[in-house]
Design an enzyme around this catalytic site. Structure first.
Site, PDB file in Angstrom:
ATOM      1  N   GLY A  22      32.805  33.780  38.884  1.00  0.00           N
ATOM      2  CA  GLY A  22      34.183  34.017  39.301  1.00  0.00           C
ATOM      3  C   GLY A  22      34.624  33.106  40.422  1.00  0.00           C
ATOM      4  N   ASN A  24      36.616  30.511  40.472  1.00  0.00           N
ATOM      5  CA  ASN A  24      37.877  29.778  40.368  1.00  0.00           C
ATOM      6  C   ASN A  24      38.946  30.279  41.325  1.00  0.00           C
ATOM      7  OD1 ASN A  24      37.786  32.007  38.210  1.00  0.00           O
ATOM      8  ND2 ASN A  24      39.983  31.621  38.406  1.00  0.00           N
ATOM      9  N   THR A  25      38.749  31.450  41.929  1.00  0.00           N
ATOM     10  CA  THR A  25      39.786  32.007  42.785  1.00  0.00           C
ATOM     11  C   THR A  25      39.170  32.949  43.812  1.00  0.00           C
ATOM     12  OG1 THR A  25      41.941  33.145  42.766  1.00  0.00           O
ATOM     13  CG2 THR A  25      40.229  34.026  41.343  1.00  0.00           C
ATOM     14  N   GLY A  26      39.956  33.276  44.840  1.00  0.00           N
ATOM     15  CA  GLY A  26      39.588  34.323  45.782  1.00  0.00           C
ATOM     16  C   GLY A  26      38.281  34.090  46.505  1.00  0.00           C
ATOM     17  N   GLY A  28      35.243  34.112  45.410  1.00  0.00           N
ATOM     18  CA  GLY A  28      34.328  33.202  44.730  1.00  0.00           C
ATOM     19  C   GLY A  28      34.643  31.751  45.015  1.00  0.00           C
ATOM     20  N   SER A 151      31.736  46.638  47.371  1.00  0.00           N
ATOM     21  CA  SER A 151      33.029  46.920  47.977  1.00  0.00           C
ATOM     22  C   SER A 151      32.926  48.177  48.825  1.00  0.00           C
ATOM     23  CB  SER A 151      34.077  47.115  46.866  1.00  0.00           C
ATOM     24  OG  SER A 151      35.229  47.767  47.338  1.00  0.00           O
ATOM     25  N   TYR A 176      36.092  52.045  39.038  1.00  0.00           N
ATOM     26  CA  TYR A 176      35.898  50.894  39.918  1.00  0.00           C
ATOM     27  C   TYR A 176      34.862  51.219  40.990  1.00  0.00           C
ATOM     28  CZ  TYR A 176      36.751  47.363  43.473  1.00  0.00           C
ATOM     29  OH  TYR A 176      36.587  46.358  44.405  1.00  0.00           O
TER      30      TYR A 176
END
Length: 304
Positions: A22, A24-26, A28, A151, A176
């Site tokens: 992951g 590609n964004t945020g 990561g 989280s 979640y």
């Protein structure tokens, strides 16, 4: 005054290979960017090749000479995970860092192509299988580490062992929370098993506190609006949110089995420190039970 770990404390990562899911964004992306900046060869393991390639180009623009490549990985597909691991084993003989970062949050109900409840599949089971398949490369590499992202939601609820996939009624929030607790429990249990097997690879878990990311896109509209207006008061930047992951990956004072999170405001923000996992995550019997169920769902037995 307490001195907190920062990226400046990490040495050169030249010659090391890192896989960031992951990326590609945020969180990561920030993790991959920082590792590339330290000289590591970073594999951006992502579901969307176009977005991943754009991220690689941003890293290349920010870090001259960056060693970053894109490889397709969808943690919601066990076939994709197996294909990624097979391709990696063909091209690489070592793996120094595996960052299990990819995830989704509080999504509407769906099942993966393997028939697994979506959040459990994407957040936990895909990484459980990925780590097991990449374990031979990790075990061959001195000083290797696995970092599993969890989280603050891991403390909301426990593992619903009698209905792990919410077949008797889906609750997005509970699903979640369960998936992120599973990530935490996996990170700790993996380290216990590695130590019991006398292996040098270590496993840790890390969480970003409250930090900005694209995961909020599935939250109710009023809550998204509130975060857009007041988020700066309670949320830290994505770069700061990635620091617990980077500390877990690079901190020389860590020995395996630690959980890392922000130091302030009930672990919601602040510099990274070792934190205390919740009671469920520290329960050996619960971790062992989840491990056995995960092996069954992935149709995979760990080579430990």
């Amino acid at each position: 005054m307490q001195k907190y770990w920062s990226l400046d404390d990490a040495g050169s990562q030249m010659g090391r290979v890192a896989v960031v899911t992951g990326a590609n964004t945020g969180l990561g992306y920030e993790t991959a960017l920082a590792l590339a900046g330290k000289g590591a060869r970073v594999i951006l393991a992502c579901r969307n090749p176009e977005r991943a390639q754009a991220a690689r180009e941003r890293i290349a623009a920010s870090v001259p000479g960056a060693q970053a490549e894109v490889r397709l990985l969808d943690t919601g597909s066990l076939t994709s995970v197996r294909n990624f691991a097979e391709d990696f084993a063909r091209d690489y003989g070592k793996l120094d860092l595996l960052i299990n970062n990819a995830g989704i949050m509080i999504t509407p109900h769906f099942v993966t192509e393997d028939g697994i409840e979506g959040q459990l599949g994407v957040n936990h089971l895909g990484h459980f299988l990925l780590t097991g398949l990449l374990l031979p490369a990790l075990l061959r590499t001195p000083g290797s580490r696995v970092v599993s992202l969890y989280s603050v939601a891991a403390s909301w609820d426990g593992i619903q062992f009698d209905d792990l996939q919410f077949e008797r009624g889906y609750d997005a929030r509970k699903s979640y929370a369960q998936s992120k607790l599973a990530c935490l429990m996996f990170g700790l249990e993996l380290n216990r098993r590695l130590q019991a097997a006398g292996q040098g690879t270590i496993s840790l878990a890390a969480h970003p506190g409250y930090s900005k990311s694209e995961l909020s896109r599935h939250l109710p509209a009023p809550l998204r609006l509130m975060l857009s207006v007041f988020g700066g008061l309670i949320m830290q930047s994505t770069a700061d949110g990635a620091l617990p992951t980077l500390y877990a990956a690079l901190g020389e004072d860590l020995h395996g089995g630690e959980a890392i999170g922000p130091s302030g405001r009930n672990e919601t923000r602040g510099p990274p420190v070792v934190v205390t996992p919740n009671d469920n995550a520290r329960d050996d019997d619960q971790r062992a039970r989840l491990w056995a169920m995960s092996e069954e769902l992935c149709d995979f037995r760990y080579p430990l």
